[in-house]
Write an enzyme that holds these catalytic residues in place. Structure first.
Site, PDB file in Angstrom:
ATOM      1  N   GLY A   1       2.639  -2.820   8.229  1.00 53.80           N
ATOM      2  CA  GLY A   1       2.728  -3.462   9.526  1.00 53.80           C
ATOM      3  C   GLY A   1       4.101  -4.072   9.771  1.00 53.80           C
ATOM      4  CB  THR A  19     -10.275  -0.621   4.906  1.00 49.98           C
ATOM      5  OG1 THR A  19      -9.867  -0.447   6.260  1.00 49.98           O
ATOM      6  CG2 THR A  19     -11.513   0.201   4.664  1.00 49.98           C
ATOM      7  NE  ARG A  31     -29.457  -5.528  34.961  1.00 52.00           N
ATOM      8  CZ  ARG A  31     -28.854  -4.345  34.795  1.00 52.00           C
ATOM      9  NH1 ARG A  31     -27.640  -4.304  34.269  1.00 52.00           N
ATOM     10  NH2 ARG A  31     -29.454  -3.234  35.155  1.00 52.00           N
ATOM     11  CB  THR A  67      -0.921   0.007   1.230  1.00 55.65           C
ATOM     12  OG1 THR A  67      -1.773  -1.129   1.178  1.00 55.65           O
ATOM     13  CG2 THR A  67      -1.769   1.263   1.268  1.00 55.65           C
ATOM     14  CD  GLU A  92      -4.520  -8.888   2.848  1.00 57.76           C
ATOM     15  OE1 GLU A  92      -4.658  -9.684   1.915  1.00 57.76           O
ATOM     16  OE2 GLU A  92      -3.461  -8.269   3.053  1.00 57.76           O
ATOM     17  CG  ASP A 109     -13.197  -0.197   0.632  1.00 52.44           C
ATOM     18  OD1 ASP A 109     -13.212   0.436   1.690  1.00 52.44           O
ATOM     19  OD2 ASP A 109     -14.188  -0.298  -0.136  1.00 52.44           O
ATOM     20  CB  SER A 114      -8.518  -0.580  -3.568  1.00 51.44           C
ATOM     21  OG  SER A 114      -9.028  -0.590  -2.246  1.00 51.44           O
TER      22      SER A 114
END
Length: 699
Positions: A231, A479, A371, A192, A481, A483, A198
């Site tokens: 990353g 988004t 609850r 990217t 890998e 969008d 994309s």
């Protein structure tokens, strides 16, 4: 989007069809209605005997042969409190913790996911799901270079390591495999760019071959070409698989030739000192909405030289004298083959997203059972899950979780088959399924996380009960890998419309689209005015009716969008027509994916060997199917596929099935087999939830 082929030639309705349609509609007035049995669908008074659910058998059927490896992951992290992610942690501390978690998993627990990436993908994804339950940042580290523990695994191992294995050749595997597997060669996946995500074909980073030195020169030509959101780049990565345009010098007037996007191994830090190498600039992308355990960075290259052998050359190679060779004839085919080998990232995200949904639904259902609030006058308070409104929020979601579980298991099976056979038809199926399921499941999970939080009221807002961190960490899945909107368009453009064309050219259909062969004929004829009014429970719970309804909707949408594309392309051109019909196209893609999900759920129900377990799954499957039909009832009413009385019966039966699923909801979430130390939310504990909650705040 690129221009789409819209030269479609479907058969339109003629005057005879219109006349027949009018006659059929008039005949409805002459056919006596079947009396409605009001007692049939009453919710509380007609409840059938509660199903006897064997949670252990159900769990065994769902988790299958990889249950043991997941339990090893759970047990290891439970035994190491020092590796568990605290509720409050800084960005820098979280990054270091994620790396310690991954190193410990590989070197201490002996769980080395990388070897399963190609040898046993199903086992790899099972490990990733378990790791993601511990910390979603860690699984992203396993994947690329690391977008979080699930994200860390997906980044470092699946994308960085997977690119070397899948795009390289034997020399690359021999040189890098052991180092990637042992984490001595931590890396990142640099695709990217700031201006291109994309649209991978639009990447601007260049790799120019220098035949004098036998090297490639990696350059970032402008700020828009800076690699972004990479990353594992900001802190830990030592290598990057860099996607760049391969430029070869020529002796003609052009001076150079662009061979398209290829991948290159680029060292970015010194192996001993960890210093950034010459010509490389690395900056931190900073604090994010979620997944702050992943050190996303930005990379700029200034005339960085790498040896020619660092080209990952499975689909294209450059010789010593600068000649380019490839087994594939064009840039577009090489590009498709390159990205096709990276489809495992989408498979992993779809699979991991279901794991996140399981955790959220488990917490919400257990708390809703615990609850108590209000009730009949002068009587004990009742569980909030006894309220129809709470059932309406959570029970269809629980059914969808089961449906997605079996659909993504099927996707993993097809992906494993693809890696072994390399069959072109299987490759096409996996590309379409992975794009569609990733988009559909991650979008559904993102919305469901907010619903689960709201369903738990104020206590759902406490950070310790995890909805906030799950929601923030998972949000990027929509988004990451690819969008989701773009991926759904790929399902339509790359597959549905092509298959539609094949139908009218007499060609064969891929396995995933087999139902179109019949639907283009039978399903697109006029709806049967008799069956459109059938409202009996046996009919509505018949898998054939449910699947036929899903397929009819998809086929109808496909036919109508093909007609619209053909019409608008005459005046707007192919791109303009595509954009004009875009919302219709996205609805079509979602309808098709829902059809695949239901088909796989029905198959899983029918394949279940144990009677009570099969009956339980059938109940959940019926709720999934009828809830989806009801949510889109307007579509079916508009084309007279469902008459008003039948629509009302579907609505009533959906509410009734939600009530029935509520009666076994504890067993259904227990069958996910997530230990308390994995779910970790005090309000979602199997027992003594309030005790855990009060102890957490200091009582």
């Amino acid at each position: 989007m690129q221009d789409r082929m819209v030269n479609l030639d479907p058969t339109s309705e003629d005057e005879h069809d219109l006349t027949l349609r009018r006659i059929q509609r008039l005949s409805l007035h002459l056919t006596p209605l079947t009396p409605v049995n009001d007692n049939q669908l009453q919710l509380l008074t007609c409840a059938k005997t509660k199903l006897n659910v064997n949670t252990s058998l159900l769990s065994d059927y769902m988790r299958g042969k990889h249950r043991e490896i997941q339990e090893r992951v759970f047990d290891f992290f439970n035994s190491r409190p020092d590796l568990q992610t605290p509720v409050e942690i800084s960005k820098d501390e979280h990054r270091e913790l994620c790396m310690r978690q991954l190193l410990a998993l590989v070197r201490e627990a002996g769980i080395r996911p990388f070897k399963y990436v190609t040898d046993d993908p199903a086992k790899y994804f099972a490990i990733a799901e378990a790791v993601g339950s511990v910390d979603m940042s860690l699984v992203c580290h396993m994947k690329s270079g690391r977008f979080g523990m699930v994200v860390l695994i997906l980044a470092d191992i699946s994308l960085w390591g997977g690119s070397v294995l899948n795009l390289g050749t034997k020399k690359h595997k021999d040189k890098y495999y052991d180092g990637i597997d042992s984490l001595e060669y931590p890396g990142c996946f640099a695709m990217t760019e700031l201006h291109h995500g994309s649209n991978v074909q639009g990447l601007q980073t260049t790799a120019t071959f220098d035949h004098i030195t036998d090297e490639f020169i990696i350059d970032t030509p402008n700020d828009g070409a800076i690699k972004w959101w990479i990353g594992n780049a900001a802190v830990h990565g030592k290598f990057a698989s860099v996607f760049a345009r391969l430029i070869l010098p020529t002796h003609d007037a052009r001076g150079s030739s662009d061979m398209g996007v290829h991948a290159f191994i680029v060292p970015i830090r010194d192996m001993k000192t960890h210093q950034t190498l010459h010509g490389i600039e690395i900056n931190d992308c900073g604090h994010k909405v979620g997944l702050n355990g992943v050190d996303n960075g930005a990379l700029r290259f200034r005339s960085v030289r790498i040896p020619r052998e660092n080209l990952l050359n499975r689909f294209g190679d450059v010789s010593r004298d600068g000649k380019y060779t490839s087994s594939l004839p064009s840039i577009s085919k090489r590009f498709a083959a390159t990205l096709g080998e990276l489809v495992g990232g989408r498979v992993g995200l779809a699979y991991s997203s279901v794991g996140v949904l399981k955790i959220a639904v488990t917490i919400a259902v257990r708390y809703s059972l615990l609850r108590q609030q209000f009730g009949p006058p002068k009587q004990p308070e009742i569980s909030i899950l006894d309220y129809q409104s709470q059932q309406h929020k959570l029970m269809p979601m629980l059914a969808s979780t089961y449906a997605f579980h079996f659909a993504t298991l099927y996707l993993v099976e097809k992906y494993s088959e693809m890696k072994k056979s390399h069959d072109e038809q299987v490759v096409g199926d996996v590309h379409a399924l992975s794009a569609g399921l990733k988009a559909y499941v991650t979008s559904f999970t993102a919305k469901s996380l907010s619903v689960c939080r709201e369903a738990c009221g104020g206590h759902g807002y406490a950070a310790v009960n995890r909805f906030g961190s799950l929601r923030n960490d998972h949000d990027i899945f929509q988004t990451f890998e690819g969008d989701n909107t773009v991926l759904l368009q790929q399902v339509v453009a790359g597959d549905l419309l092509k298959q539609y064309q094949e139908k009218f050219r007499g060609g064969t259909l891929a396995v995933t689209w087999n139902y179109l062969r019949d639907s283009m004929g039978a399903y697109l004829s006029q709806p049967n005015p008799v069956t459109a009014r059938w409202e009996g429970e046996d009919h509505l719970r018949d898998p054939k009716f449910q699947l036929d309804a899903f397929r009819y909707r998809t086929s109808r949408l496909l036919q109508s969008v093909a007609l619209r594309l053909r019409k608008h392309s005459k005046t707007l051109g192919s791109f303009g027509a595509w954009n004009r019909c875009l919302n219709h196209l996205l609805t079509l893609a979602e309808s098709h994916i829902e059809t695949v999900i239901l088909a796989k759920f029905i198959e899983s129900v029918e394949s279940c060997p144990e009677g009570n377990t099969r009956a339980t799954l059938k109940l959940v499957c019926d709720l999934y199917a009828l809830d989806r039909i009801w949510k889109d009832i307007g579509t079916y009413r508009n084309v007279d596929y469902v008459a008003p009385n039948k629509a009302k019966a579907i609505h009533k039966l959906t509410d009734y099935l939600s009530f029935q699923v509520r009666s076994v909801s504890r067993e259904l979430v227990d069958a996910f087999d997530l230990p308390d130390h994995v779910t970790r939310a005090p309000i979602g504990m199997k027992s003594e939830a309030y005790t855990h909650y009060t102890q957490y705040v200091g009582f």
